[in-house]
Design a protein around this motif. Structure first.
Motif: not given
Length: 93
Positions: A36-61
């Motif tokens: 498998y190729p080297q992972r460019v983005q770690r899972y923790k970083d990806k999770f944190q990015t998606l979590r911030e996006r979720y929080d932003t969308v939830t607050a707007a909703h």
């Protein structure tokens, strides 16, 4: 009667012979290539990015929901004011 696919093809008549030199020859080591190729983005970083996006969308909703509730209440107050307004003036002939 139709012959089955297994009977349709007779087994090969030639025997396969492997030379003893080929058996004795060592297999050269293959270079270690990761499956498998080297992972460019770690899972923790990806999770944190998606979590911030979720929080932003939830607050707007939540904000939009509150604004909608306020607008609905205002509309109901205005409808009640229209219905319970002063009676029309009497019409004199």
């Amino acid at each position: 009667m139709d012959p089955s696919p297994i009977q349709a093809h007779p087994p090969p008549t030639q025997d396969v012979h492997i030379k003893t030199e080929e058996r004795a020859r060592p297999i050269p080591p293959q270079p270690l290539v990761p499956l498998y190729p080297q992972r460019v983005q770690r899972y923790k970083d990806k999770f944190q990015t998606l979590r911030e996006r979720y929080d932003t969308v939830t607050a707007a909703h939540t904000e939009y929901t509150r604004a909608m509730q306020r607008a609905t209440e205002k509309e109901q107050r205005l409808q009640a004011e229209i219905k319970s307004g002063p009676p029309p003036p009497p019409f004199f002939l």
